[in-house]
Design a protein around this motif. Structure first.
Motif, PDB file in Angstrom:
ATOM      1  N   LEU A 160      -8.600  10.192  11.874  1.00 42.44           N
ATOM      2  CA  LEU A 160      -9.121   9.537  10.677  1.00 42.44           C
ATOM      3  C   LEU A 160      -8.457  10.093   9.411  1.00 42.44           C
ATOM      4  O   LEU A 160      -8.170   9.343   8.467  1.00 42.44           O
ATOM      5  CB  LEU A 160     -10.636   9.701  10.605  1.00 42.44           C
ATOM      6  CG  LEU A 160     -11.422   9.040  11.751  1.00 42.44           C
ATOM      7  CD1 LEU A 160     -12.915   9.281  11.573  1.00 42.44           C
ATOM      8  CD2 LEU A 160     -11.120   7.552  11.839  1.00 42.44           C
ATOM      9  N   HIS A 161      -8.209  11.393   9.400  1.00 45.66           N
ATOM     10  CA  HIS A 161      -7.553  12.008   8.246  1.00 45.66           C
ATOM     11  C   HIS A 161      -6.133  11.470   8.077  1.00 45.66           C
ATOM     12  O   HIS A 161      -5.719  11.114   6.962  1.00 45.66           O
ATOM     13  CB  HIS A 161      -7.520  13.526   8.412  1.00 45.66           C
ATOM     14  CG  HIS A 161      -6.731  14.216   7.334  1.00 45.66           C
ATOM     15  ND1 HIS A 161      -7.192  14.376   6.059  1.00 45.66           N
ATOM     16  CD2 HIS A 161      -5.491  14.771   7.365  1.00 45.66           C
ATOM     17  CE1 HIS A 161      -6.278  15.012   5.328  1.00 45.66           C
ATOM     18  NE2 HIS A 161      -5.236  15.267   6.111  1.00 45.66           N
ATOM     19  N   LEU A 162      -5.388  11.413   9.171  1.00 41.04           N
ATOM     20  CA  LEU A 162      -4.010  10.943   9.089  1.00 41.04           C
ATOM     21  C   LEU A 162      -3.958   9.461   8.729  1.00 41.04           C
ATOM     22  O   LEU A 162      -3.080   9.028   7.967  1.00 41.04           O
ATOM     23  CB  LEU A 162      -3.280  11.219  10.404  1.00 41.04           C
ATOM     24  CG  LEU A 162      -3.000  12.705  10.676  1.00 41.04           C
ATOM     25  CD1 LEU A 162      -2.565  12.919  12.115  1.00 41.04           C
ATOM     26  CD2 LEU A 162      -1.942  13.236   9.713  1.00 41.04           C
ATOM     27  N   GLN A 163      -4.903   8.681   9.237  1.00 44.81           N
ATOM     28  CA  GLN A 163      -4.972   7.273   8.850  1.00 44.81           C
ATOM     29  C   GLN A 163      -5.195   7.140   7.343  1.00 44.81           C
ATOM     30  O   GLN A 163      -4.564   6.320   6.674  1.00 44.81           O
ATOM     31  CB  GLN A 163      -6.104   6.571   9.600  1.00 44.81           C
ATOM     32  CG  GLN A 163      -5.762   6.197  11.027  1.00 44.81           C
ATOM     33  CD  GLN A 163      -6.876   5.408  11.677  1.00 44.81           C
ATOM     34  OE1 GLN A 163      -8.047   5.752  11.559  1.00 44.81           O
ATOM     35  NE2 GLN A 163      -6.515   4.346  12.350  1.00 44.81           N
ATOM     36  N   ARG A 164      -6.091   7.952   6.803  1.00 38.41           N
ATOM     37  CA  ARG A 164      -6.382   7.890   5.373  1.00 38.41           C
ATOM     38  C   ARG A 164      -5.165   8.308   4.551  1.00 38.41           C
ATOM     39  O   ARG A 164      -4.891   7.729   3.490  1.00 38.41           O
ATOM     40  CB  ARG A 164      -7.568   8.795   5.038  1.00 38.41           C
ATOM     41  CG  ARG A 164      -7.993   8.686   3.567  1.00 38.41           C
ATOM     42  CD  ARG A 164      -9.266   9.446   3.303  1.00 38.41           C
ATOM     43  NE  ARG A 164      -9.092  10.882   3.534  1.00 38.41           N
ATOM     44  CZ  ARG A 164     -10.059  11.774   3.319  1.00 38.41           C
ATOM     45  NH1 ARG A 164     -11.260  11.377   2.916  1.00 38.41           N
ATOM     46  NH2 ARG A 164      -9.834  13.048   3.543  1.00 38.41           N
ATOM     47  N   GLN A 165      -4.424   9.294   5.042  1.00 35.56           N
ATOM     48  CA  GLN A 165      -3.205   9.701   4.347  1.00 35.56           C
ATOM     49  C   GLN A 165      -2.210   8.559   4.274  1.00 35.56           C
ATOM     50  O   GLN A 165      -1.561   8.353   3.237  1.00 35.56           O
ATOM     51  CB  GLN A 165      -2.579  10.910   5.055  1.00 35.56           C
ATOM     52  CG  GLN A 165      -3.385  12.194   4.954  1.00 35.56           C
ATOM     53  CD  GLN A 165      -3.445  12.722   3.540  1.00 35.56           C
ATOM     54  OE1 GLN A 165      -2.422  12.931   2.887  1.00 35.56           O
ATOM     55  NE2 GLN A 165      -4.653  12.936   3.039  1.00 35.56           N
ATOM     56  N   PHE A 166      -2.093   7.804   5.357  1.00 35.03           N
ATOM     57  CA  PHE A 166      -1.200   6.642   5.350  1.00 35.03           C
ATOM     58  C   PHE A 166      -1.672   5.604   4.342  1.00 35.03           C
ATOM     59  O   PHE A 166      -0.877   5.021   3.607  1.00 35.03           O
ATOM     60  CB  PHE A 166      -1.138   6.009   6.747  1.00 35.03           C
ATOM     61  CG  PHE A 166      -0.373   6.825   7.746  1.00 35.03           C
ATOM     62  CD1 PHE A 166       0.868   7.361   7.442  1.00 35.03           C
ATOM     63  CD2 PHE A 166      -0.893   7.056   9.010  1.00 35.03           C
ATOM     64  CE1 PHE A 166       1.568   8.114   8.368  1.00 35.03           C
ATOM     65  CE2 PHE A 166      -0.206   7.802   9.936  1.00 35.03           C
ATOM     66  CZ  PHE A 166       1.034   8.337   9.628  1.00 35.03           C
ATOM     67  N   GLU A 167      -2.978   5.354   4.292  1.00 36.67           N
ATOM     68  CA  GLU A 167      -3.544   4.376   3.370  1.00 36.67           C
ATOM     69  C   GLU A 167      -3.273   4.780   1.917  1.00 36.67           C
ATOM     70  O   GLU A 167      -2.886   3.939   1.089  1.00 36.67           O
ATOM     71  CB  GLU A 167      -5.038   4.239   3.599  1.00 36.67           C
ATOM     72  CG  GLU A 167      -5.374   3.566   4.921  1.00 36.67           C
ATOM     73  CD  GLU A 167      -6.860   3.635   5.245  1.00 36.67           C
ATOM     74  OE1 GLU A 167      -7.594   4.351   4.517  1.00 36.67           O
ATOM     75  OE2 GLU A 167      -7.290   2.989   6.221  1.00 36.67           O
ATOM     76  N   MET A 168      -3.463   6.055   1.625  1.00 40.76           N
ATOM     77  CA  MET A 168      -3.224   6.534   0.261  1.00 40.76           C
ATOM     78  C   MET A 168      -1.757   6.417  -0.117  1.00 40.76           C
ATOM     79  O   MET A 168      -1.415   5.998  -1.220  1.00 40.76           O
ATOM     80  CB  MET A 168      -3.693   7.988   0.151  1.00 40.76           C
ATOM     81  CG  MET A 168      -5.199   8.178   0.257  1.00 40.76           C
ATOM     82  SD  MET A 168      -5.695   9.916   0.372  1.00 40.76           S
ATOM     83  CE  MET A 168      -5.067  10.542  -1.201  1.00 40.76           C
ATOM     84  N   ARG A 169      -0.901   6.742   0.833  1.00 39.89           N
ATOM     85  CA  ARG A 169       0.527   6.653   0.569  1.00 39.89           C
ATOM     86  C   ARG A 169       0.950   5.206   0.395  1.00 39.89           C
ATOM     87  O   ARG A 169       1.796   4.884  -0.438  1.00 39.89           O
ATOM     88  CB  ARG A 169       1.308   7.310   1.709  1.00 39.89           C
ATOM     89  CG  ARG A 169       2.816   7.347   1.477  1.00 39.89           C
ATOM     90  CD  ARG A 169       3.472   8.318   2.401  1.00 39.89           C
ATOM     91  NE  ARG A 169       4.906   8.353   2.188  1.00 39.89           N
ATOM     92  CZ  ARG A 169       5.713   9.281   2.679  1.00 39.89           C
ATOM     93  NH1 ARG A 169       5.208  10.255   3.399  1.00 39.89           N
ATOM     94  NH2 ARG A 169       7.007   9.245   2.444  1.00 39.89           N
ATOM     95  N   ASP A 170       0.316   4.325   1.191  1.00 36.27           N
ATOM     96  CA  ASP A 170       0.624   2.898   1.109  1.00 36.27           C
ATOM     97  C   ASP A 170       0.221   2.352  -0.265  1.00 36.27           C
ATOM     98  O   ASP A 170       0.972   1.605  -0.898  1.00 36.27           O
ATOM     99  CB  ASP A 170      -0.138   2.155   2.221  1.00 36.27           C
ATOM    100  CG  ASP A 170       0.315   0.710   2.346  1.00 36.27           C
ATOM    101  OD1 ASP A 170       1.494   0.441   2.054  1.00 36.27           O
ATOM    102  OD2 ASP A 170      -0.515  -0.130   2.720  1.00 36.27           O
ATOM    103  N   ARG A 171      -0.959   2.749  -0.757  1.00 38.77           N
ATOM    104  CA  ARG A 171      -1.434   2.269  -2.060  1.00 38.77           C
ATOM    105  C   ARG A 171      -0.558   2.776  -3.209  1.00 38.77           C
ATOM    106  O   ARG A 171      -0.356   2.104  -4.214  1.00 38.77           O
ATOM    107  CB  ARG A 171      -2.866   2.729  -2.286  1.00 38.77           C
ATOM    108  CG  ARG A 171      -3.895   1.931  -1.509  1.00 38.77           C
ATOM    109  CD  ARG A 171      -5.280   2.133  -2.109  1.00 38.77           C
ATOM    110  NE  ARG A 171      -5.694   3.537  -2.075  1.00 38.77           N
ATOM    111  CZ  ARG A 171      -6.387   4.094  -1.067  1.00 38.77           C
ATOM    112  NH1 ARG A 171      -6.726   3.339  -0.022  1.00 38.77           N
ATOM    113  NH2 ARG A 171      -6.746   5.353  -1.128  1.00 38.77           N
ATOM    114  N   ASN A 172      -0.029   3.987  -3.028  1.00 39.20           N
ATOM    115  CA  ASN A 172       0.790   4.583  -4.082  1.00 39.20           C
ATOM    116  C   ASN A 172       2.245   4.160  -4.025  1.00 39.20           C
ATOM    117  O   ASN A 172       3.063   4.625  -4.829  1.00 39.20           O
ATOM    118  CB  ASN A 172       0.694   6.120  -4.001  1.00 39.20           C
ATOM    119  CG  ASN A 172      -0.705   6.611  -4.289  1.00 39.20           C
ATOM    120  OD1 ASN A 172      -1.466   5.978  -5.035  1.00 39.20           O
ATOM    121  ND2 ASN A 172      -1.073   7.767  -3.724  1.00 39.20           N
ATOM    122  N   GLY A 173       2.540   3.317  -3.035  1.00 41.29           N
ATOM    123  CA  GLY A 173       3.906   2.801  -2.924  1.00 41.29           C
ATOM    124  C   GLY A 173       4.844   3.771  -2.240  1.00 41.29           C
ATOM    125  O   GLY A 173       6.047   3.647  -2.378  1.00 41.29           O
TER     126      GLY A 173
END
Length: 291
Positions: free
Chosen positions: A278-291
């Motif tokens: 779940l942590h790594l998934q969230r890291q991907f989501e944050m990185r995706d939102r930040n471009g």
């Protein structure tokens, strides 16, 4: 924490539906498999042709021999090939596939791979196998071999998620239960064919014969190391080498139900795996939102 994966990889995670492949189906792996399956992930278990779990009542790997195995109301079914495994996954069932080399990983392209073999060394799991890779215990370097390592040694750090570095080195000494550690676990006295005398759930006394190892024309007795409840015993007829782990005695005779339920250790490690995913998934989501 530095992530090597970017937007394209996170999009791949979403496309891969919920598939997590777990390498290994022993009793510790089963704790992780059970938790992830209960949380709604699609899980495929990969095993060897001849699994050697001793806590067989709580190991999904037994499905390799018995075709099906139920642990705490969750049933695992043996798949004969990848196509059959896919069919079972489509039915939201839990399949196990004999695939020790992990060849199906590159066919199915899961979003996560969990190495739960607990071999104390890396048998081939690497970060190219999936967007998220996790390993249990020593033998892996988080940030190099896999994205995260889960501590498996009993104690204060059990279940801790490590994103950089390694788990505590294997000491070869089991965790302490009711004042007993290495005495709880029994190893084969010789090379040969293992034959059960007792069965899991039997109450045994120190010095009592619980099994024999057939070595040539000899039958070498395997004796209980302590008084207690036999909660783990290798499968009858299994070929063993000298020193091979063959039995586990719980000194707490009153803990009969433990023979049929996932251990506290396995559940704690499972929590670490779920946290890491779940942590790594969230890291991907944050990185995706930040471009």
């Amino acid at each position: 924490m530095k992530l090597r994966k970017g937007k394209a990889d996170y999009q791949a995670i979403k496309i891969m539906n919920n598939l997590i492949i777990v390498r290994g189906g022993g009793d510790i792996a089963t704790g992780t498999i059970y938790k992830l399956y209960q949380c709604g992930f699609d899980i495929l278990i990969l095993e060897t042709e001849h699994p050697s779990a001793i806590r067989r009542n709580v190991a999904f790997s037994e499905a390799v021999y018995e075709k099906i195995q139920t642990v705490e109301n969750i049933t695992c079914t043996l798949a004969e090939d990848v196509s059959q495994a896919i069919g079972l996954l489509e039915q939201k069932k839990l399949p196990v596939l004999v695939d020790p080399q992990g060849e199906s990983i590159f066919v199915l392209k899961p979003f996560a791979v969990v190495d739960a073999i607990l071999a104390k060394k890396n048998l081939g799991t690497n970060r190219q196998m999936a967007p998220i890779t996790i390993a249990l215990g020593p033998g892996f370097v988080a940030g190099a071999d896999v994205d995260a390592v889960i501590e498996t040694k009993r104690g204060h750090s059990l279940g801790r998620v490590i994103y950089q570095g390694k788990a505590i080195e294997n000491t070869g000494i089991p965790g302490m239960i009711a004042g007993y550690a290495k005495e709880r676990v029994i190893h084969s006295p010789a090379e040969g064919i293992f034959r059960n005398v007792k069965k899991i759930t039997d109450t045994v006394r120190q010095g009592e014969v619980i099994a024999v190892v057939e070595h040539g024309d000899k039958q070498i007795p395997v004796k209980a190391s302590i008084n207690g409840l036999l909660r783990g015993l290798l499968r009858d007829g299994y070929p063993v080498t000298e020193g091979f782990k063959i039995a586990d005695i719980d000194p707490r005779i009153e803990e009969y139900k433990n023979c049929f339920t996932i251990s506290d250790k396995a559940r704690c490690i499972a929590g670490g795996v779920l946290e890491a995913i779940l942590h790594l998934q969230r890291q991907f989501e944050m990185r995706d939102r930040n471009g």
